[in-house]
Write a protein that holds these residues in place. Structure first.
Motif: not given
Lengths: 271, 271
Positions: A185-187, A215-216, A218, A258
């Protein structure tokens, strides 16, 4: 097919049977893609090699000469793959223990760029072969690769292009010959490699490219239970680049955005 | 010192740099002690080798010729050590995946019997290097030995003859180049090797010898927390035989009786 081999700078394909690389897998390797007669991302390859030498206390220092030798081998018109194996060298005496004064062996082979692996349809499964955990070896591209050999043996008949492997503790680590990224959801997120796995050069390029594009990414423990929620995933290595997964454990993944964006960025000429 | 080398039956010490044994540690080895011009416990060595071939799907079949070759190499007046390395052979193409039609490489080297390791005073510590767990590889004497190399590197300056290694889960597994037995209230116990470790030929001989003498041997998980209660322990391999530990992590062990009895039994000429 191999088109050239050099061992310690000499045009030969023979090594001593007493080499610790053969006896114990006591060494490291790099698989370097060469395009337009030049090795790509050579600095990143040598950086990882240097980390490996430090971790294994492998007394190799002449990275400049090695770099020149790789560049010379890449100097052919067609694209190629140059593989480097760097071992601790011939054993000075019996037994696992290095004496500390070994003379490392460097083996360079140039290979034709292989055919195959169409980008359109990349089916990926989960291997039943798991990865033993050892933080001292994690991240390195060392020569102890029986787990990957067994994973690839098991997938021989499975009509898959790659398998993802879990650690012995059941966490997702990466492909048998690649790293893996997922869109969340977040990158993006990709498995941490503190306990096992290889820290790929293309993985690093993707992380850098993502950062440059805002783009994050993790880097964290990834549980295989998260996979059913994923709609985009890709595997990476220097040969495949950023390779979208079309089906993961038989489930179709539709996301590509992506991967498409990152593919352009990692190939940018300034990298 | 190496006194003879044969690769695939030829008197050479050179192997192809494309051998999968070197590239991936894709193979097995045996260290065979030779006394009175004959290899000892050869049947047990070949039995383990055969198990390894099956597990790795390494297509080697000619155990009779191999056996004759080992016997020929052992035919020298002084005692010696014959080391066998059996790899999957030269790579047929790039990548981890075996094609299934490889031609295995067998390397035999004969070594002088090493000096050292007096039996009187064997100090043993616990290594900080742990063993990754993989049931598919556990028990085999395969060529992926970086963990043992690192453990031996770390003990180089520690004035120890051997270190015991734990699994990544913290269970005691064995020595870096030996198996370990402990004397308990009801006989002996030794670590189970379901997840990692090498199932040594001398370990098997000790278990058989103990059975013949009516000494119970429990093969089970061993927690390092049990060690402070132990008063006799010994490590085993084919070169050391049954080697009493005089000090374990700095604590003196006084027990010797099981080791003395078993030493006589494993050396019995009918074995």
């Amino acid at each position: 097919m191999i088109t050239a081999t050099r061992v310690n700078g000499r045009a030969t394909d023979q090594v001593a049977s007493s080499d610790r690389g053969l006896m114990y897998g006591d060494g490291l390797f790099e698989t370097i893609t060469c395009v337009d007669a030049r090795p790509r991302w050579l600095a990143l390859h040598l950086q990882r090699l240097r980390r490996g030498c430090e971790r294994l206390q492998l007394p190799f220092a002449d990275f400049e000469a090695l770099s020149a030798e790789i560049e010379a081998m890449a100097r052919v018109p067609e694209r190629s793959i140059v593989k480097l194996i760097l071992t601790r060298g011939p054993a000075r005496q019996r037994g696992y223990r290095p004496q500390g004064n070994e003379t490392p062996t460097r083996i360079l082979t140039r290979h034709e760029w292989p055919a195959g692996n169409a980008a359109a349809d990349f089916r990926v499964g989960i291997s039943a072969v798991r990865l033993g955990m050892n933080p001292l070896l994690a991240g390195l591209k060392h020569l102890n690769r029986l787990e990957q050999v067994m994973a690839q043996t098991a997938m021989r008949d499975a009509a898959l292009e790659e398998v993802l492997m879990l650690s012995s503790a059941g966490q997702l680590i990466g492909g048998s010959m690649s790293n893996v990224f997922f869109a969340g959801e977040a990158g993006l997120f990709t498995p941490a490699l503190d306990d096992c796995g290889v820290a790929g050069v293309m993985r690093q390029r993707v992380c850098e490219a993502a950062a440059s594009a805002g783009i994050a990414v993790q880097v964290r423990a990834v549980d295989p239970g998260e996979l059913p929620q994923v709609h985009e995933a890709f595997v990476t290595n220097v040969r495949w680049g950023v390779q979208s997964i079309s089906a993961l454990s038989g489930r179709t993944l539709s996301g590509r955005s992506h991967a498409q964006q990152l593919r352009r960025l990692v190939d940018a000429p300034d990298c």
